[in-house]
Motif scaffolding. Sequence first.
Motif, mmCIF file in Angstrom:
data_model
loop_
_atom_site.group_PDB
_atom_site.id
_atom_site.type_symbol
_atom_site.label_atom_id
_atom_site.label_comp_id
_atom_site.label_asym_id
_atom_site.label_seq_id
_atom_site.Cartn_x
_atom_site.Cartn_y
_atom_site.Cartn_z
ATOM 1 N N GLY A 1 5.359 39.116 49.279
ATOM 2 C CA GLY A 1 6.361 39.957 50.141
ATOM 3 C C GLY A 1 6.342 41.361 49.781
ATOM 4 O O GLY A 1 6.459 41.851 48.887
ATOM 5 N N LEU A 2 6.566 42.285 51.109
ATOM 6 C CA LEU A 2 6.505 43.559 50.607
ATOM 7 C C LEU A 2 8.086 43.877 50.646
ATOM 8 O O LEU A 2 8.909 43.512 51.072
ATOM 9 C CB LEU A 2 5.999 44.357 52.028
ATOM 10 N N VAL A 3 8.118 44.900 49.798
ATOM 11 C CA VAL A 3 9.646 45.202 49.313
ATOM 12 C C VAL A 3 9.806 46.879 49.499
ATOM 13 O O VAL A 3 8.880 47.681 49.169
ATOM 14 C CB VAL A 3 9.751 44.982 47.688
ATOM 15 N N LEU A 4 10.826 47.123 50.283
ATOM 16 C CA LEU A 4 11.260 48.441 50.289
ATOM 17 C C LEU A 4 12.672 49.053 49.866
ATOM 18 O O LEU A 4 12.671 49.677 48.761
ATOM 19 C CB LEU A 4 11.513 48.803 51.896
ATOM 20 N N THR A 5 13.574 48.215 50.109
ATOM 21 C CA THR A 5 15.087 48.628 49.785
ATOM 22 C C THR A 5 16.002 47.599 49.142
ATOM 23 O O THR A 5 16.934 47.934 48.752
ATOM 24 C CB THR A 5 15.719 49.642 50.696
ATOM 25 N N GLY A 6 15.195 46.532 49.316
ATOM 26 C CA GLY A 6 16.150 45.278 48.851
ATOM 27 C C GLY A 6 16.432 44.133 50.067
ATOM 28 O O GLY A 6 16.341 44.631 51.236
ATOM 29 N N THR A 7 17.032 42.999 49.691
ATOM 30 C CA THR A 7 17.347 42.101 50.892
ATOM 31 C C THR A 7 18.275 42.709 51.697
ATOM 32 O O THR A 7 19.272 43.426 51.252
ATOM 33 C CB THR A 7 17.980 40.861 49.932
ATOM 34 N N ALA A 8 17.974 42.504 53.061
ATOM 35 C CA ALA A 8 18.762 42.975 54.106
ATOM 36 C C ALA A 8 20.110 42.591 54.157
ATOM 37 O O ALA A 8 20.481 41.381 54.756
ATOM 38 C CB ALA A 8 18.017 42.675 55.366
ATOM 39 N N GLY A 9 21.092 43.019 53.639
ATOM 40 C CA GLY A 9 22.648 42.934 53.761
ATOM 41 C C GLY A 9 23.158 42.839 54.953
ATOM 42 O O GLY A 9 24.012 41.963 55.385
ATOM 43 N N LEU A 10 22.443 43.686 55.888
ATOM 44 C CA LEU A 10 23.041 43.918 57.410
ATOM 45 C C LEU A 10 22.710 42.577 58.036
ATOM 46 O O LEU A 10 23.410 42.315 58.978
ATOM 47 C CB LEU A 10 22.823 45.271 57.984
ATOM 48 N N PRO B 1 30.938 38.129 50.462
ATOM 49 C CA PRO B 1 29.705 38.481 50.266
ATOM 50 C C PRO B 1 28.661 37.665 49.746
ATOM 51 O O PRO B 1 29.182 36.790 48.910
ATOM 52 C CB PRO B 1 29.996 39.859 49.291
ATOM 53 N N ASP B 2 27.576 37.585 49.802
ATOM 54 C CA ASP B 2 26.522 36.808 49.230
ATOM 55 C C ASP B 2 26.360 37.328 47.602
ATOM 56 O O ASP B 2 26.115 38.463 47.503
ATOM 57 C CB ASP B 2 25.177 36.997 50.066
ATOM 58 N N PRO B 3 26.588 36.324 46.903
ATOM 59 C CA PRO B 3 26.339 36.852 45.143
ATOM 60 C C PRO B 3 25.015 37.109 45.124
ATOM 61 O O PRO B 3 24.870 37.967 44.137
ATOM 62 C CB PRO B 3 26.861 35.450 44.788
ATOM 63 N N GLU B 4 23.960 36.457 45.792
ATOM 64 C CA GLU B 4 22.511 37.050 45.114
ATOM 65 C C GLU B 4 22.180 38.635 45.961
ATOM 66 O O GLU B 4 21.632 39.182 44.826
ATOM 67 C CB GLU B 4 21.562 35.986 46.009
ATOM 68 N N ILE B 5 22.785 38.935 46.904
ATOM 69 C CA ILE B 5 22.566 40.132 47.124
ATOM 70 C C ILE B 5 23.457 41.169 46.290
ATOM 71 O O ILE B 5 23.076 42.200 46.038
ATOM 72 C CB ILE B 5 23.096 40.401 48.772
ATOM 73 N N GLY B 6 24.690 40.803 45.954
ATOM 74 C CA GLY B 6 25.448 41.607 45.271
ATOM 75 C C GLY B 6 24.773 41.594 43.771
ATOM 76 O O GLY B 6 25.005 42.787 43.376
ATOM 77 N N GLN B 7 24.235 40.718 43.161
ATOM 78 C CA GLN B 7 23.567 40.954 42.111
ATOM 79 C C GLN B 7 22.420 42.080 42.150
ATOM 80 O O GLN B 7 22.019 42.541 41.035
ATOM 81 C CB GLN B 7 23.073 39.537 41.458
ATOM 82 N N GLU B 8 21.705 42.025 43.360
ATOM 83 C CA GLU B 8 20.365 42.903 43.483
ATOM 84 C C GLU B 8 20.883 44.263 43.437
ATOM 85 O O GLU B 8 20.153 45.139 43.228
ATOM 86 C CB GLU B 8 19.742 42.308 44.563
ATOM 87 N N ARG B 9 22.025 44.551 44.147
ATOM 88 C CA ARG B 9 22.328 46.045 44.560
ATOM 89 C C ARG B 9 22.425 46.822 43.480
ATOM 90 O O ARG B 9 22.164 48.135 43.635
ATOM 91 C CB ARG B 9 23.622 45.951 45.512
ATOM 92 N N PRO B 10 22.970 46.582 42.287
ATOM 93 C CA PRO B 10 22.878 47.681 41.482
ATOM 94 C C PRO B 10 21.502 47.937 40.942
ATOM 95 O O PRO B 10 21.345 49.245 40.386
ATOM 96 C CB PRO B 10 23.478 46.890 39.951
ATOM 97 N N SER B 11 20.526 47.399 41.172
ATOM 98 C CA SER B 11 19.012 47.738 41.030
ATOM 99 C C SER B 11 18.575 48.791 42.503
ATOM 100 O O SER B 11 17.437 49.393 42.039
ATOM 101 C CB SER B 11 18.042 46.767 40.952
ATOM 102 N N ARG B 12 19.380 49.141 43.262
ATOM 103 C CA ARG B 12 18.879 50.023 44.256
ATOM 104 C C ARG B 12 19.289 51.401 43.907
ATOM 105 O O ARG B 12 20.472 51.558 43.321
ATOM 106 C CB ARG B 12 19.756 49.474 45.617
ATOM 107 N N ARG B 13 18.478 52.367 44.008
ATOM 108 C CA ARG B 13 18.765 53.696 43.283
ATOM 109 C C ARG B 13 18.377 54.629 44.514
ATOM 110 O O ARG B 13 17.918 54.529 45.309
ATOM 111 C CB ARG B 13 17.537 53.939 42.203
ATOM 112 N N ARG B 14 19.124 55.737 44.282
ATOM 113 C CA ARG B 14 19.009 56.916 45.004
ATOM 114 C C ARG B 14 17.753 57.568 45.060
ATOM 115 O O ARG B 14 17.271 57.680 43.847
ATOM 116 C CB ARG B 14 20.205 57.895 44.808
ATOM 117 N N ALA B 15 16.837 57.557 46.374
ATOM 118 C CA ALA B 15 15.493 57.985 46.196
ATOM 119 C C ALA B 15 15.628 59.554 45.718
ATOM 120 O O ALA B 15 16.584 60.284 45.733
ATOM 121 C CB ALA B 15 14.962 57.886 47.603
ATOM 122 N N ALA B 16 14.443 59.798 45.012
ATOM 123 C CA ALA B 16 14.465 61.159 44.353
ATOM 124 C C ALA B 16 14.248 62.213 45.577
ATOM 125 O O ALA B 16 15.027 63.269 45.358
ATOM 126 C CB ALA B 16 13.228 61.420 43.594
#
Length: 602
Positions: free
Chosen positions: A490-499, A388-403
């Motif tokens: 840059g526009l941001v939606l859900t974070g760096t595209a891990g896929l 796994p890419d460490p930069e994406i891994g560090q970013e993922r905890p900031s991804r939240r479930r949308a209300a």
Amino acid sequence: MDQSRARARDAVRAAAPVLDDKDQWFFRAYSKRPGESAHAVNAALLSDRSPAVSNPLTRVALHGHALRPDRRNVRFAEQQHTPSADADENLDALALSLARTGLWNHANGLPLPTVTVTGHGNRSRASGQKRAEALGKALGDRLSRLLRTFQDGTPGPHVRLSDFTLTLDAQRVRRATDPDRGRVVTVDIDDHRHTSPPAPARPAPAGEPPRTEPPAPPRPTADPAASGTSRPTGTEPRPGTPLTRPGTTESSTTSSHREPARPGRRSATPSPDRGAPVPAWGQARIRYAEESVAFERRLAEHLAENEAVTEEFRTMARAVWARARQQYPGALATFGSENPSMPGTVGTSRPALQQVLRTGHLRELVTFLFQGISSDLVPEMLGGREDPDPEIGQERPSRRRAAGRAELERLAAQLNLDDTLSVAEKQAALARATREHTVQRDPDGVRPPLSRAERPFAVNYLGLTRMPASSVYDLAMNTGLQEASEDTGGLVLTGTAGLTYRFLVHAARMRDQWGIDLDLGLIRAGMIAMSLSAGHHSFHEVMRGAQLALDTVPGHDPVLDYQDDWGRYWNVYPLTEQELRERVARDGLFPDEHARALLDVT
């Protein structure tokens, strides 16, 4: 004296009502001699000194109500998706505790317990979802019976099963872990009897009362950097040079680790010039964001029907299918999907998947490969899962479930437990609620057009069934990606595209290990088309994910490197600048050119 005691008793009861005697527990502390029990010593009942505890009171203990433990595990047999008879005792005890807790909470003005059931699967989330649904249904049936039994003959209104909040979730357990973990359903319970500590207040200046501040308004994430020189004169700036606020200093870095352009929080106090007109540099930043949204929408539609991109994905899909037929002939259905929320779903039958390989469009081919990669089937054929890419891994905890997604899941759980509705009524209610979270577009206007195999999964009587990732997740505004992207536009939606990162990594591995001549630039272009059109990611997020993958490929073509500034849209391989101007850009101008026009740059 008696009158005074009566008045005091009435005042205490009016301020804090006391439970009825039948609902209270009484304790008596014993000792060898009077005054030696712990309660008497702390209260200093038989002495003239001050007590250790001011006005000690006996605390209420709840028997049979507290849920211990707060998490329970129910194990399933291999390839089984319904609870076994061995789970009956566990489910009965769980339902009994929930019934007792729910009725007590209701009688004492507390919220009913909330239950989260999380199913796990070794190969896919689908098997975990089936286990979660089966366990939730079994638990709901038991709880409903107990509620009717306990409230039989008592005056209403009664607590019903639908009054409880049950959330269903599913997770896929990676191959490297213990397979038994992939056959477990966890039940988490919050009895709402433990209050969270209040958030610490911000200190107020000496002599002033503490003040509260509303949250700062969300900042636009598509602003260009406050770096570079102020308004240029005489010469045309190079594409991508960001506009700056007058008076700022120059900076040349665009790394995601740079210091934020502004403090993370703004004062809620209106500034004296709040009513002043927006300066030209501010208008330009807003215009750039608006034009970027329009440009990305048109870019996705154009790339989705690019023949070279589609054929590159077909080459990649045929290669993994051929290898899977040799190594895992019984796992070919893994490349298919029956998930209506996923664009490009055609089912799991072999004829449908073979048709995708022959004539499928880009959306179907991407989903075919997504299923193979996300299930780890393709990585296993290439020697194992990639690092796994460490930069994406560090970013993922900031991804939240949308209300909105969380609310939809709560509704689904409540409908599942509501025994007053038929299956058809539950499905219709959930479909109506889901509609606002799906892609709002005419099914006949989808590009490329829906195929005959795709349409039954992609469309219902309300319209498209696709669920964008932006309806499921969002990214906290105080993350490094949000702040760095505000700097660079840059526009941001859900974070760096891990896929996208995974697609390019495995395309490079196929090229090196299998000798398949794959163009990583075309693979990236296909991910731009599908991620943007599906609402999963922005162009900036896809390009970031692709760049992280390209950085792991020795000797990759530098033409593909991502320029993270206002000029990001000028270089979109395999399209030329002229093609972008004629087929994508509005009025033949890139977003930064539209923005600079507001500054009258000559």
